[in-house]
Design a protein around this motif. Structure first.
Motif, PDB file in Angstrom:
ATOM      1  N   ARG A 139      39.412  19.526   2.840  1.00  0.00           N
ATOM      2  CA  ARG A 139      38.668  20.746   2.524  1.00  0.00           C
ATOM      3  C   ARG A 139      38.467  21.576   3.792  1.00  0.00           C
ATOM      4  O   ARG A 139      38.433  21.061   4.889  1.00  0.00           O
ATOM      5  CB  ARG A 139      37.276  20.415   1.958  1.00  0.00           C
ATOM      6  CG  ARG A 139      37.271  19.726   0.627  1.00  0.00           C
ATOM      7  CD  ARG A 139      35.860  19.679   0.044  1.00  0.00           C
ATOM      8  NE  ARG A 139      34.868  19.216   1.006  1.00  0.00           N
ATOM      9  CZ  ARG A 139      33.812  19.935   1.409  1.00  0.00           C
ATOM     10  NH1 ARG A 139      33.622  21.174   0.962  1.00  0.00           N
ATOM     11  NH2 ARG A 139      32.935  19.436   2.263  1.00  0.00           N
ATOM     12  N   ASP A 140      38.305  22.870   3.629  1.00  0.00           N
ATOM     13  CA  ASP A 140      37.853  23.760   4.703  1.00  0.00           C
ATOM     14  C   ASP A 140      36.403  24.108   4.437  1.00  0.00           C
ATOM     15  O   ASP A 140      36.090  24.725   3.412  1.00  0.00           O
ATOM     16  CB  ASP A 140      38.703  25.032   4.755  1.00  0.00           C
ATOM     17  CG  ASP A 140      40.114  24.775   5.252  1.00  0.00           C
ATOM     18  OD1 ASP A 140      40.269  23.923   6.151  1.00  0.00           O
ATOM     19  OD2 ASP A 140      41.047  25.421   4.747  1.00  0.00           O
ATOM     20  N   ASP A 141      35.515  23.688   5.306  1.00  0.00           N
ATOM     21  CA  ASP A 141      34.093  23.962   5.141  1.00  0.00           C
ATOM     22  C   ASP A 141      33.470  24.046   6.526  1.00  0.00           C
ATOM     23  O   ASP A 141      33.025  23.045   7.098  1.00  0.00           O
ATOM     24  CB  ASP A 141      33.431  22.857   4.307  1.00  0.00           C
ATOM     25  CG  ASP A 141      31.991  23.193   3.919  1.00  0.00           C
ATOM     26  OD1 ASP A 141      31.343  23.946   4.665  1.00  0.00           O
ATOM     27  OD2 ASP A 141      31.532  22.688   2.873  1.00  0.00           O
ATOM     28  N   ASP A 142      33.450  25.254   7.078  1.00  0.00           N
ATOM     29  CA  ASP A 142      32.947  25.444   8.437  1.00  0.00           C
ATOM     30  C   ASP A 142      31.475  25.084   8.551  1.00  0.00           C
ATOM     31  O   ASP A 142      31.033  24.564   9.588  1.00  0.00           O
ATOM     32  CB  ASP A 142      33.166  26.893   8.878  1.00  0.00           C
ATOM     33  CG  ASP A 142      34.643  27.216   9.081  1.00  0.00           C
ATOM     34  OD1 ASP A 142      35.440  26.274   9.230  1.00  0.00           O
ATOM     35  OD2 ASP A 142      34.982  28.416   9.069  1.00  0.00           O
ATOM     36  N   HIS A 143      30.702  25.361   7.511  1.00  0.00           N
ATOM     37  CA  HIS A 143      29.270  25.044   7.546  1.00  0.00           C
ATOM     38  C   HIS A 143      29.065  23.536   7.652  1.00  0.00           C
ATOM     39  O   HIS A 143      28.271  23.063   8.480  1.00  0.00           O
ATOM     40  CB  HIS A 143      28.580  25.588   6.291  1.00  0.00           C
ATOM     41  CG  HIS A 143      27.169  25.095   6.130  1.00  0.00           C
ATOM     42  ND1 HIS A 143      26.136  25.527   6.931  1.00  0.00           N
ATOM     43  CD2 HIS A 143      26.643  24.168   5.270  1.00  0.00           C
ATOM     44  CE1 HIS A 143      25.014  24.899   6.572  1.00  0.00           C
ATOM     45  NE2 HIS A 143      25.293  24.084   5.568  1.00  0.00           N
ATOM     46  N   ALA A 144      29.763  22.770   6.823  1.00  0.00           N
ATOM     47  CA  ALA A 144      29.625  21.315   6.858  1.00  0.00           C
ATOM     48  C   ALA A 144      30.112  20.762   8.190  1.00  0.00           C
ATOM     49  O   ALA A 144      29.489  19.850   8.762  1.00  0.00           O
ATOM     50  CB  ALA A 144      30.397  20.686   5.704  1.00  0.00           C
ATOM     51  N   LEU A 161      32.616  14.131   3.403  1.00  0.00           N
ATOM     52  CA  LEU A 161      32.762  15.591   3.488  1.00  0.00           C
ATOM     53  C   LEU A 161      34.191  16.038   3.193  1.00  0.00           C
ATOM     54  O   LEU A 161      34.423  17.224   2.939  1.00  0.00           O
ATOM     55  CB  LEU A 161      32.353  16.080   4.885  1.00  0.00           C
ATOM     56  CG  LEU A 161      30.906  15.804   5.296  1.00  0.00           C
ATOM     57  CD1 LEU A 161      30.638  16.390   6.684  1.00  0.00           C
ATOM     58  CD2 LEU A 161      29.932  16.380   4.282  1.00  0.00           C
ATOM     59  N   LEU A 165      36.696  16.394   5.197  1.00  0.00           N
ATOM     60  CA  LEU A 165      37.200  17.319   6.211  1.00  0.00           C
ATOM     61  C   LEU A 165      38.306  16.645   7.015  1.00  0.00           C
ATOM     62  O   LEU A 165      38.339  15.425   7.169  1.00  0.00           O
ATOM     63  CB  LEU A 165      36.067  17.769   7.134  1.00  0.00           C
ATOM     64  CG  LEU A 165      34.903  18.506   6.462  1.00  0.00           C
ATOM     65  CD1 LEU A 165      33.888  18.931   7.511  1.00  0.00           C
ATOM     66  CD2 LEU A 165      35.394  19.710   5.677  1.00  0.00           C
TER      67      LEU A 165
END
Length: 432
Positions: free
Chosen positions: A289-294, A337, A339
């Motif tokens: 996944r792409d999740d900059d916040h996480a 997560l 990531l």
């Protein structure tokens, strides 16, 4: 006898058990120990530690009548410049395995050949050289640890070498300035061979026999904490192994030696697969996944999962992280997560004093299921791990002070408290 040999230091910042330095001192009239501070190499968080390592190395060489020549710039160009200035007949260095190191070693070999200067690489960064073992069934390296461990334990060792009594440098050698520290030196880890050997001696004398029982005690700090000194070569891994075998007699020195073998294992993997820091060693079709916040919450130790946040904050404050915490935070990033392991591996590489290519990226790929683990879908229950290895929450409270007022039994699950914990984030994912 050769007149002048340059000994190029890199990740081998010591005088004890240094094959390249020992050979130069034995076979040459003059020896020029050289370190080149190359701006192409990242590592701001390690700069203070490196500066202390180099200052200590210079002092050790001066005690033996020598000097550490320090130059700034491209390592190959500066080495060849010194070859021309000193009329050196040979360049000795320790063999490394990363893509960057391999490229630099090839360039240096080519330039030495062009200048009709001998070039020789020596062992010293590992216990068994990365190219020494081959699987009996074929292949250029071992892909699984257990058969490597069996072959590794049977492999003859070279002798541990004493520090040279005298290092004769040519007259008029310009010393050069040491690199400036990028950050304030860390109190927990003072750089240099002197500090590393002191830590090695104390730990082997008092702790190695209890290593098997104590190394997973997250609050107890019962691991050796020698990894930064191994990363910069302030301590010889071969000498450490030889001492551990003696000091661990009657205890469990073998369990510690097994960890040193893991270090050698990842170096031989990296030699065969130098893109270990970029590409999946064993592609298995993961979709990240792409999740900059996480990702940012994980990097800052603000995931709301106490055991994860404690590990990440320890790294930010100390430049080091407990080995059990590394497994927990890494598994949380890739399995909970979802990531990309490269996000975590790069963050570790940037912040850890012991961050090197082979061990950092090899371990991250193992955790992510893209590397050498024979069970790529190995589950890790983060809360169960926390309760088992930090039962009183002492490790968590040390690095997550927001949880000081939380009852001991609830420190690993503050999200269950009716009103939460003031100042502490809600968990990024459900853990109950």
């Amino acid at each position: 006898m050769t007149d002048t040999v340059i000994v190029l230091f890199s990740r081998d910042l010591r005088v004890h058990d240094h094959p390249a330095l020992a050979a130069a001192c034995e076979h040459a009239r003059h020896v020029i120990p050289l370190f080149v501070a190359d701006p192409a190499i990242p590592g701001d968080n390690r700069r203070g530690f490196l500066a202390e390592c180099l200052a200590d190395l210079r002092e050790s060489l001066r005690e033996r009548g020598g000097e550490l020549a320090v130059r700034h710039g491209d390592q190959v160009a500066e080495t060849m410049r010194l070859v021309g200035e000193s009329k050196a007949q040979a360049v000795y260095t320790s063999m490394d395995v990363s893509t960057f190191a391999n490229r630099r070693q090839r360039r240096l070999a080519e330039e030495c050949e062009r200048a009709r200067t001998a070039f020789q690489m020596f062992p010293g960064l590992t216990i068994v050289p990365p190219d020494a073992l081959r699987p009996s069934g074929g292949g250029d390296h071992y892909r699984v640890f257990t058969p490597y461990w069996r072959a590794w334990t049977r492999q003859p060792r070279r002798d541990v070498l004493k520090a040279p009594g005298m290092v004769n440098v040519p007259e008029g050698l310009r010393a050069g300035r040491l690199p400036e520290p990028g950050r304030e030196p860390r109190e927990l880890f003072r750089g240099g061979e002197t500090a590393g050997r002191r830590r090695m001696t104390q730990w082997l004398r008092h702790c190695v026999a209890d290593y098997a029982d104590g190394h997973d005690d997250m609050a107890g700090n019962r691991t050796s904490m020698l990894s930064p000194y191994l990363r910069f070569g302030c301590v010889s891994p071969l000498e450490l192994e030889s001492f551990a075998g003696v000091e661990g007699a009657g205890g469990d020195g073998e369990e510690f030696v097994r960890q040193l073998c893991w270090r050698d294992f990842f170096h031989q993997v990296t030699r065969a697969f130098p893109r270990i820091n970029r590409d999946d060693y064993r592609p298995r079709g993961h979709e990240w996944r792409d999740d900059d916040h996480a990702a940012q919450a994980w990097k800052e130790g603000m995931t709301g999962i106490p055991i994860v946040d404690a590990g990440m904050r320890q790294m930010l404050s100390e430049g080091w992280m407990h080995n059990r915490a590394r497994l927990i935070v890494g598994s949380f990033l890739v399995r909970r997560l979802r990531l990309d392991w490269r996000v975590g591996a790069q963050h570790f590489f940037d912040w850890l004093l012991d961050g090197d290519v082979a061990n950092n990226y090899g371990n991250w790929q193992w955790v992510a299921g893209t590397g050498n683990d024979t069970r790529p879908n190995r589950p890790v229950n983060h809360i169960r791990q926390a309760r088992r290895y930090d039962p009183d929450g002492e490790y968590v409270r040390r690095y997550v002070p927001e949880l000081d007022a939380v009852p001991r039994r609830a420190v690993h699950e503050p999200w269950k408290l009716p009103l939460g914990v003031p100042g502490y984030p809600a968990p990024l994912v459900r853990m109950d």
